[in-house]
Design a protein around this motif. Structure first.
Motif, PDB file in Angstrom:
ATOM      1  N   LEU A  35      11.829 -10.225  12.551  1.00 57.93           N
ATOM      2  CA  LEU A  35      11.692 -10.729  13.933  1.00 57.93           C
ATOM      3  C   LEU A  35      10.673 -11.859  14.003  1.00 57.93           C
ATOM      4  CD1 LEU A  35      11.606  -7.468  16.092  1.00 57.93           C
ATOM      5  CD2 LEU A  35      13.336  -9.276  16.193  1.00 57.93           C
ATOM      6  N   GLY A  79      10.736  -8.099  20.194  1.00 59.80           N
ATOM      7  CA  GLY A  79      11.830  -9.077  20.220  1.00 59.80           C
ATOM      8  C   GLY A  79      12.168  -9.540  21.632  1.00 59.80           C
ATOM      9  N   SER A 152      19.147  -7.490  15.933  1.00 64.19           N
ATOM     10  CA  SER A 152      18.340  -7.793  14.753  1.00 64.19           C
ATOM     11  C   SER A 152      18.482  -6.699  13.702  1.00 64.19           C
ATOM     12  CB  SER A 152      16.875  -7.934  15.171  1.00 64.19           C
ATOM     13  OG  SER A 152      16.094  -8.265  14.044  1.00 64.19           O
ATOM     14  N   LEU A 216      20.080 -11.630  14.012  1.00 63.02           N
ATOM     15  CA  LEU A 216      19.309 -11.691  12.764  1.00 63.02           C
ATOM     16  C   LEU A 216      20.002 -10.720  11.813  1.00 63.02           C
ATOM     17  CD1 LEU A 216      15.649 -11.623  14.147  1.00 63.02           C
ATOM     18  CD2 LEU A 216      17.365 -13.423  14.246  1.00 63.02           C
TER      19      LEU A 216
END
Lengths: 361, 361
Positions: A35, A79, A152, A216
């Protein structure tokens, strides 16, 4: 059809709950570093691609963010706060008097430990909190209701082991496709294609026109998937731990043979092709992220992190006692193995993918 | 100011989690019967007052329902399914081709056992699931984003014990205002006025114009609050259990003296006055509901139900061991007491309150 698919996704593919010493909450420093490595990129992309002049983004509407695969915190809070700060910044820069209110939806599988997530909520929250339990391979929100989707280090989880692998037993002697036969790799890739396609379709429904999505994702550089990567070696060590336990007669060889990890790590060209084939999103950016935590080999930390992430999958197949033994053995073997200590094994890559929902605005 | 209030609501005022033999999930038949007794009224009121011609209710929008104080299920699913079925029926009757999609937000305090709630979700869900943890005395959703608010047997929970009662110790020797001094009753009533006002303000913000709200509320008939009700007697028995334990030296008398139940049971005229003073809602209906479960006195069931509901409040103040002893003693005393067996003590009333958000439509 859609209903059937819902039931297919194992509800056990979630992180270890609670906040004890073996929990995901306490063993997710790697995921946090991912992150952090994407933080500036997300801010830049929001600044560049958030079109606050569009009707979808009028500041009197609540700006809705969804984090897919949130687990138990605290990374998810980190995040979304970065996203909120960047979005606010964009509104402020545009000399608008108003910034919108924010509502954040935390998503993870129904079996995720939401109680711990809520207990860990920041005390100074700047957004309305909601959560949405269920598989992110299905639709979770109303049409055109989400402004920003974030996911993510979660999309490498397949919804299930590929049928071919289970039915035809083509991966006996391995617990993963890495380093395995070509047809096993192809079956995993086909499952990924189906799953990631479902993810994109669901998000395409849910995002407003011009809505943004930051992914991500763990993957490999093009052509690297079959090479001698650290992940492959780690899975082979896990496999050898299972074989040791089978030799002691505590589990059967058949049980080990029928076990496979539901994980897939795509390459950049696969990602691009799948997103383009889906057709609902513009690819604004794909970039490799800096590799986190490679500077400090830590067998104990690596074992705890692997157990927090994969422990539930092992538990589902082998039961709780075996899990403890598998990861005790993993630690012993990681101490002896070069895999954490030699740079040459670190070939997995984290991708930053930033997409914009196509639409009239 | 608003932020401070958020922190004031105890997060322990939630039902007993899990689905074990002493859980709320297994000991909420009374609450289910309340829902059943209101089922037809809710359907009638939806049919009469849901204005599907209004722009807020166009069928291409997702119809959002929030259940405030949902606990762990299964009652909450029962309640929302009745609402969805009635709303669908209304759309169908109007010869519209479309019925909307539904999204249901389950709300309860952050400490509520949402994991159990999600585990108990019906397998054949006909709606998108979300949840929203937090006190329903604060705003939980975006402005004008909820079409139907539902709250059953939850609004008798005050956000806290009235300050006067704590500071001045005016309720020593009692654990509740029922049967107590006038100034104690007034302090509880003032706290209720503040809390219910905050509830109405928050919902007024969240509901769309013409949005509907069904409240099922425990209360008393006008003028009955000081009489010899079953609730009062039950609380006096609980109090005597605490005194017994204090006499054994297991807790101090001061500890008992500083304990009060954060519950208030309004009368119909109080409810009306508070809703009218708030001014954001039309009162479409107030009715008394049939009293459930009065036909079968069941000391064990009554003890388990009381423990599932109030156990956490006792635990917060006295610790877990004392709770077990309190409710063991409660059972023994309920067997001996006429309170469950004699009709004359059953004076609490369940109110059905149906409101419509005022607005331009």
């Amino acid at each position: 059809m859609e209903d059937k698919k819902v039931n297919e996704t194992s509800q056990k593919h979630h992180m270890k709950g609670g906040d004890g010493p073996d929990s995901y909450a306490c063993n997710s420093e790697y995921q946090k570093q991912v992150l952090i490595s994407a933080e500036d990129l997300i801010r830049q992309q929001i600044d560049e691609h958030l079109n606050i002049q569009s009707p979808s983004f009028e500041p009197q509407y609540t700006f809705r963010i969804a984090d897919f695969g949130c687990s138990t915190g605290p990374n998810t809070f980190y995040g979304v706060e970065n996203i909120i700060s960047a979005v606010k910044n964009k509104y402020k820069k545009s000399n608008q008097n108003q910034t919108p209110d924010f509502q954040v939806f935390f998503n993870d599988l129904i079996g995720n430990d939401f109680n711990t997530l809520f207990r860990n909520l920041p005390s100074n929250m700047i957004y309305l909190v909601a959560c949405s339990p269920g598989s992110f391979y299905d639709r979770l929100f109303s049409r055109k209701s989400i402004h920003f989707a974030h996911c993510s280090t979660a999309l490498h989880w397949l919804s299930k082991i590929p049928k071919e692998v289970i039915k035809r037993g083509i991966n006996r002697g391995r617990i993963h496709y890495l380093g395995g036969e070509k047809e096993v790799k192809e079956a995993y890739a086909a499952q990924y294609e189906e799953d990631f396609g479902r993810f994109l379709n669901a998000r395409a429904d849910e995002l407003v026109d011009g809505g943004l999505m930051a992914l991500l994702m763990l993957g490999f550089a093009d052509g690297d998937a079959f090479s001698l990567s650290g992940l492959r070696i780690k899975y082979e060590i896990l496999q050898s731990c299972l074989e040791d336990i089978a030799e002691l007669g505590k589990i059967t060889k058949e049980k080990v043979d029928s076990f496979n990890l539901p994980l897939y790590f795509p390459s950049e060209s696969e990602l691009k092709a799948l997103i383009e084939a889906n057709g609902s999103f513009c690819i604004e950016k794909i970039a490799k992220l800096a590799s986190p935590l490679r500077h400090k080999p830590d067998p104990k930390g690596s074992t705890l992190q692997t157990k927090a992430v994969l422990g539930m999958v092992f538990e589902e197949h082998f039961g709780n006692e075996v899990v403890e033994e598998v990861f005790r053995r993993l630690l012993d073997k990681l101490v002896e193995s070069p895999v954490l200590f030699d740079n040459k094994y670190w070939k997995d890559t984290n991708y930053f993918v930033f997409l914009k929902r196509k639409g009239v605005n």
